[in-house]
Design a protein around this motif. Structure first.
Motif, mmCIF file in Angstrom:
data_model
loop_
_atom_site.group_PDB
_atom_site.id
_atom_site.type_symbol
_atom_site.label_atom_id
_atom_site.label_comp_id
_atom_site.label_asym_id
_atom_site.label_seq_id
_atom_site.Cartn_x
_atom_site.Cartn_y
_atom_site.Cartn_z
ATOM 1 N N ARG A 121 -3.225 5.863 9.207
ATOM 2 C CA ARG A 121 -2.325 5.506 10.477
ATOM 3 C C ARG A 121 -0.858 6.255 10.455
ATOM 4 N NH1 ARG A 121 -1.204 -0.746 11.994
ATOM 5 N NH2 ARG A 121 -0.640 -0.586 9.794
ATOM 6 N N PRO B 218 0.776 -1.464 0.036
ATOM 7 C CA PRO B 218 -0.031 -0.202 -0.161
ATOM 8 C C PRO B 218 0.765 1.069 -0.087
ATOM 9 C CG PRO B 218 0.035 -0.891 2.269
ATOM 10 C CD PRO B 218 0.874 -1.865 1.405
ATOM 11 N N ARG C 136 2.574 4.458 1.288
ATOM 12 C CA ARG C 136 3.122 4.846 2.248
ATOM 13 C C ARG C 136 4.148 5.971 2.135
ATOM 14 N NH1 ARG C 136 5.342 -0.835 3.481
ATOM 15 N NH2 ARG C 136 4.821 -0.873 1.197
ATOM 16 N N ASP D 174 0.828 5.571 6.588
ATOM 17 C CA ASP D 174 -0.023 4.862 5.791
ATOM 18 C C ASP D 174 -0.997 5.900 5.288
ATOM 19 O OD1 ASP D 174 1.182 2.629 6.640
ATOM 20 O OD2 ASP D 174 -0.072 2.320 8.234
ATOM 21 N N SER E 258 -4.067 7.144 2.856
ATOM 22 C CA SER E 258 -5.705 6.690 2.394
ATOM 23 C C SER E 258 -5.890 7.620 1.146
ATOM 24 C CB SER E 258 -6.559 6.879 3.464
ATOM 25 O OG SER E 258 -6.742 8.310 3.849
#
Length: 445
Positions: free
Chosen positions: A84, A56, A58, A100, A102
């Protein structure tokens, strides 16, 4: 004895304190429509690296020889594009922070030296790509009138609350922050102008986040603003300094020592974002210079004029530092084609004026004075194609009528030899609903 000696050496190594380059004492997060800013407060300078990872998505921040004392988990991640934040120790004494994501965000980082409010800082800007910016909370809905010639647009006013986010601006003796005071005045001015027919204000920043000075000018130009009003409440080295001021741009220095001081203070706040000139990349150097000079000359003349109108209204509310519009090299005023003024609502370093600016009633009076100065100037100088200009041209043909009990739009139209459609057009009505006490403009038969 040899074994005991080695155990003693190991024990001393473990007991010896680690030499950290800096402590990460606290963290702040500032979500904005087109970026999210993460600020780490440091006890000293650091070396750092930033890179991204996919699948994902990051963003990784490595900080050399640092110790994390801040609680990153306590940060509010709403609307930040971050789902996060994780952290850990690597290489024995380095800190790794992992964000992290989104949303699609592009990182940019830099460090800042201590200033009057903060110590050393590491700043991470997560920028949204062009076209993917979030809508501001106060989404502006156009009130443009669709008359038969489709020329009755609203006058667009950009309201710029100074500072914001990481930049608190001036701080009063009792802790009053300039960024909060001017945001309150800006919102009040927005509400008042939004209630005036023919005007469409918008807030340059809609929340507590930082906007670089060049970006503030760009926002005003992108929205085709007819006027740019920047609101501030500055401080001086002496608490005796007092009085409100109105400024326009000066191309040849400032008109007073105070003007030079305030301009330096405001422009210095843009060290985070940088200041660039107007882009005219498709023009050669001589033509570019001439075009900007001509545009700035006309714009400056309008800026001085509207500034005088606002200053005249503010005299009834606040003590004025000077009785004329001052001129200084404020970077935020350097738009070549949008008349721009900067209103210093008072000195937050003055105890009396700090108390005044902390009063909601006083801030409302200041906003009213600014609004009256703005509308009075546009009534004398309405931009072509606006509803105000159209109203000025047709002023002799219009009558005012106050709605009474039992009135309907069709009955009023019939009594005055006009049509419902014409009444709706002149009065910017979306439907035929009217209310008692409402003032209507009645066109000639």
């Amino acid at each position: 004895m040899i074994v005991r000696k080695y155990w003693l050496i190991l024990a001393l190594l473990f007991m010896a304190p680690l030499n950290w380059a800096a402590d990460i004492d606290s963290a702040r997060l500032w979500p904005a429509p087109d970026n999210t800013r993460l600020v780490l407060d440091l006890s000293g300078p650091v070396e750092h690296r930033v890179f991204t990872l996919a699948n994902p998505s990051r963003v990784v921040v490595d900080i050399d020889s640092a110790r994390l004392d801040a609680d990153l988990g306590a940060l509010d991640l709403n609307d930040s594009g971050i789902s996060r934040i994780r952290s850990g120790v690597r290489n024995g004494g380095d800190i790794r922070i992992v964000l992290d994501l989104s949303a699609r965000l592009n990182p940019r980082s830099f460090t800042l030296r201590p200033n009057e409010q903060y110590g050393h800082r590491l700043v991470l800007d997560l920028e949204r790509p062009p076209g993917l910016a979030m809508e501001p909370q106060e989404r502006q809905v156009s009130k443009t009138v669709n008359d038969l010639s489709n020329q009755q647009r609203n006058i667009i006013v950009a309201i710029d609350a100074g500072h914001g986010g990481e930049d608190p601006g001036a701080i009063g003796g009792k802790g009053t922050l300039e960024k909060h005071v001017v945001m309150a005045i800006a919102r009040e001015l927005y509400d008042q102008l939004n209630a005036v027919k023919g005007y469409e204000p918008f807030l340059v920043r809609t929340g507590d986040y930082y906007v670089p000075l060049q970006r503030r000018r760009q926002i005003a130009r992108q929205k085709n603003a007819d006027l740019f009003v920047s609101i501030h409440a500055d401080a001086f080295t002496s608490p005796q300094a007092s009085g409100a001021s109105v400024f326009a741009l000066s191309s040849n220095g400032a008109t007073s020592a105070m003007a030079r001081y305030l301009a330096d203070q405001e422009n210095a706040s843009d060290v985070i974002g940088g200041i660039n000139g107007v882009s005219l990349e498709d023009k050669d150097e001589v033509l570019r210079s001439v075009l900007v000079d001509l545009s700035m000359t006309a714009t400056l003349r309008s800026s001085l004029d509207v500034g005088s109108s606002i200053l005249g209204e503010m005299r009834d509310v606040a003590r004025m530092h000077k009785n004329t519009v001052e001129q200084a090299g404020f970077a935020v005023l350097k738009s070549p084609d949008v008349p721009s003024i900067l209103v210093e609502t008072g000195f937050i370093s003055n105890p009396t004026e700090e108390a005044n600016l902390g009063s909601r009633a006083y801030r409302r009076k200041l906003a009213t004075a600014i609004r009256q100065g703005v509308t009075a100037w546009f009534e004398r100088n309405p931009p072509p194609g606006t509803w105000v200009a159209w109203q000025q041209r047709n002023a002799g043909e219009l009558r005012r009528y106050v709605v009474v009990r039992g009135d309907t739009l069709s009955a009023i139209a019939s009594r005055n030899g006009t049509s419902v459609a014409r009444l709706k057009e002149v009065n910017q009505l979306n439907d035929a609903d009217i209310r008692i006490g409402q003032v209507l403009l009645i066109p000639g038969a």
